[in-house]
Design a protein around this motif. Structure first.
Motif, mmCIF file in Angstrom:
data_model
loop_
_atom_site.group_PDB
_atom_site.id
_atom_site.type_symbol
_atom_site.label_atom_id
_atom_site.label_comp_id
_atom_site.label_asym_id
_atom_site.label_seq_id
_atom_site.Cartn_x
_atom_site.Cartn_y
_atom_site.Cartn_z
ATOM 1 N N ASP A 1 0.855 -1.096 0.309
ATOM 2 C CA ASP A 1 -0.024 0.295 0.188
ATOM 3 C C ASP A 1 1.081 1.522 -0.109
ATOM 4 O OD1 ASP A 1 -3.255 0.565 0.721
ATOM 5 O OD2 ASP A 1 -1.847 2.184 1.518
ATOM 6 N N GLN B 1 -0.177 4.439 0.309
ATOM 7 C CA GLN B 1 -0.219 5.852 1.124
ATOM 8 C C GLN B 1 0.949 5.119 2.423
ATOM 9 O OE1 GLN B 1 -4.316 6.481 1.318
ATOM 10 N NE2 GLN B 1 -4.230 6.171 -0.998
ATOM 11 N N SER C 1 -2.115 -3.132 14.095
ATOM 12 C CA SER C 1 -3.982 -3.627 13.327
ATOM 13 C C SER C 1 -5.139 -2.826 13.700
ATOM 14 C CB SER C 1 -3.309 -4.705 12.501
ATOM 15 O OG SER C 1 -3.439 -5.486 13.369
ATOM 16 N N ASN D 1 -5.810 0.720 13.972
ATOM 17 C CA ASN D 1 -5.090 1.703 13.569
ATOM 18 C C ASN D 1 -5.987 2.072 11.885
ATOM 19 O OD1 ASN D 1 -3.220 3.133 11.096
ATOM 20 N ND2 ASN D 1 -1.811 2.352 13.192
ATOM 21 N N LYS D 2 -6.524 3.104 12.568
ATOM 22 C CA LYS D 2 -7.726 2.263 11.051
ATOM 23 C C LYS D 2 -6.489 2.793 9.660
ATOM 24 C CE LYS D 2 -10.983 5.918 13.756
ATOM 25 N NZ LYS D 2 -11.748 7.167 13.590
ATOM 26 N N GLU D 3 -5.342 3.055 9.331
ATOM 27 C CA GLU D 3 -4.629 3.415 8.463
ATOM 28 C C GLU D 3 -4.370 2.358 8.373
ATOM 29 O OE1 GLU D 3 -1.429 5.794 9.112
ATOM 30 O OE2 GLU D 3 -2.817 8.188 8.828
ATOM 31 N N LYS E 1 -6.329 -0.448 8.589
ATOM 32 C CA LYS E 1 -7.801 -1.258 8.124
ATOM 33 C C LYS E 1 -7.801 -0.478 7.021
ATOM 34 C CE LYS E 1 -9.290 -1.953 13.198
ATOM 35 N NZ LYS E 1 -10.180 -1.603 13.725
ATOM 36 N N CYS E 2 -7.830 0.487 6.411
ATOM 37 C CA CYS E 2 -7.860 0.962 4.835
ATOM 38 C C CYS E 2 -7.569 0.459 4.061
ATOM 39 C CB CYS E 2 -8.051 2.295 5.161
ATOM 40 S SG CYS E 2 -8.879 3.157 6.154
ATOM 41 N N ALA E 3 -6.016 0.381 4.801
ATOM 42 C CA ALA E 3 -4.666 -0.691 3.822
ATOM 43 C C ALA E 3 -5.269 -1.505 3.458
ATOM 44 C CB ALA E 3 -3.770 -0.633 4.161
ATOM 45 N N GLY F 1 -8.433 -2.995 3.538
ATOM 46 C CA GLY F 1 -9.732 -3.069 2.269
ATOM 47 C C GLY F 1 -9.096 -2.448 1.026
ATOM 48 N N ARG F 2 -8.192 -0.841 1.064
ATOM 49 C CA ARG F 2 -8.014 -1.239 0.275
ATOM 50 C C ARG F 2 -7.267 -2.331 -1.137
ATOM 51 N NH1 ARG F 2 -6.538 3.575 2.518
ATOM 52 N NH2 ARG F 2 -4.616 2.930 2.986
ATOM 53 N N ARG G 1 -9.631 -4.645 -2.297
ATOM 54 C CA ARG G 1 -10.753 -4.148 -3.328
ATOM 55 C C ARG G 1 -9.282 -4.417 -4.716
ATOM 56 N NH1 ARG G 1 -12.383 -0.613 0.539
ATOM 57 N NH2 ARG G 1 -10.546 0.366 0.215
#
Length: 314
Positions: free
Chosen positions: A52, A54, A291, A294-296, A298-300, A302-303, A306
């Motif tokens: 990721d 980001q 993990s 940490n929202k970042e 979790k979002c990573a 998800g990305r 996907r």
């Protein structure tokens, strides 16, 4: 009295945690499960950060190497512990024992300084956000990482040189599940006062220097957070530090409990429980801490999922 040292290179015998076959079976299953989670968690964390874009920031640069340290740290100890629990083979060669101890001290000391670097990173991010990208450059982050390994190697080498001068008496039975400094010194028939002092000074300096850095960073961080007017701003600033604070508290708490005291006062009960915690359990906990909180990350995840679904559908 018969004595022996590195010139004889006799085998040690690791007594492990218990003599009960039933308890050994339970522990072997538990430790195997923990080790599998440790490998999956830390390898997963490394891959997520690598995949990721980001997450290609200084904070996650250090977190990648923390996961690598935890994975290596656990691998140095756990497989041999599982072998001892699952088989009747409890021997470990002299070279194998000292090699395990060397890498154990190296990785533990390196992790201390890496956690300090992570604390400094959070300090710059919260106290000097406008200058963050300039201060925490790739070169500076690499320098901090290199210094962490160098200081860890110095600590471990001094420890090894000191331990290599010891003579051991008739007993070669280590009353522990891995080769640590304290139970090995307890077997020595040499005068260990000077060696204990040197090891204590270096281990204490490692812990003290890293703790001072962490403490100074968080004093400034909390001072800055208190000056933030909005509640949401305070919560956001604190949330970026919460995982690190938890990891530091767990790691340093058990390390200080077992190592900053006389090696001759090694206790089979409390010390072994603490040793199991920071050698086997903590490497599993760190990726969970970073993990789940940490929202970042979790979002990573998800990305990445996907992206994987798009590739499969294509």
């Amino acid at each position: 009295m018969n004595t022996w040292n590195y010139t004889n290179k006799l085998d040690f015998i690791l007594m492990g945690l218990t003599d009960s076959k039933e308890v050994q079976l339970v522990l072997s299953v538990l430790f195997l499960l923990i080790y599998m989670l440790t490998v999956l968690g830390n390898v997963g964390m490394i891959l997520i950060i690598r995949l990721d874009v980001q997450l290609h920031t200084p904070m996650y640069f250090f977190l990648t190497h923390l996961s690598f340290l935890d994975l290596t740290y656990s691998t140095v100890i756990t497989p041999k512990t599982l072998e001892n629990l699952m088989t009747s083979t409890k021997n470990i060669s002299f070279v194998g024992c000292f090699t395990q101890m060397y890498f154990f001290v190296l990785l533990a000391a390196t992790e201390c300084f890496l956690l300090s670097s992570m604390a400094y990173d959070r300090y710059v991010a919260i106290c000097s956000p406008l200058h963050y990208s300039v201060i925490m450059s790739n070169r500076f982050c690499s320098t901090l990482l290199t210094l962490s390994y160098v200081f860890g190697a110095v600590d471990s080498t001094v420890n090894m040189l000191c331990m290599g001068t010891l003579d051991f008496c008739n007993s070669n039975v280590i009353h522990d599940f891995f080769c640590d400094t304290s139970p090995l010194i307890a077997l020595s028939c040499s005068n260990t006062h000077d060696i204990e002092s040197i090891i204590f000074i270096f281990a204490g300096s490692t812990l003290l220097l890293s703790l001072i850095t962490i403490s100074a960073s968080y004093v400034s961080i909390f001072s800055t957070i208190l000056k933030i007017n909005s509640t949401s701003g305070k919560q956001k600033a604190f949330s970026t530090c919460a995982s690190h604070i938890l990891a530091v508290t767990i790691f340093y708490g058990t390390m200080i409990f077992t190592h900053l005291k006389s090696n001759k006062s090694f206790s089979l009960g409390k010390d072994q429980v603490a040793s199991v915690f920071y050698t086997i359990v903590i490497p599993m906990l760190n990726p969970l801490i970073y993990s789940l909180r940490n929202k970042e990350v979790k979002c990573a995840i998800g990305r990445i999922i996907r992206k994987g679904e798009k590739v499969l559908n294509y």
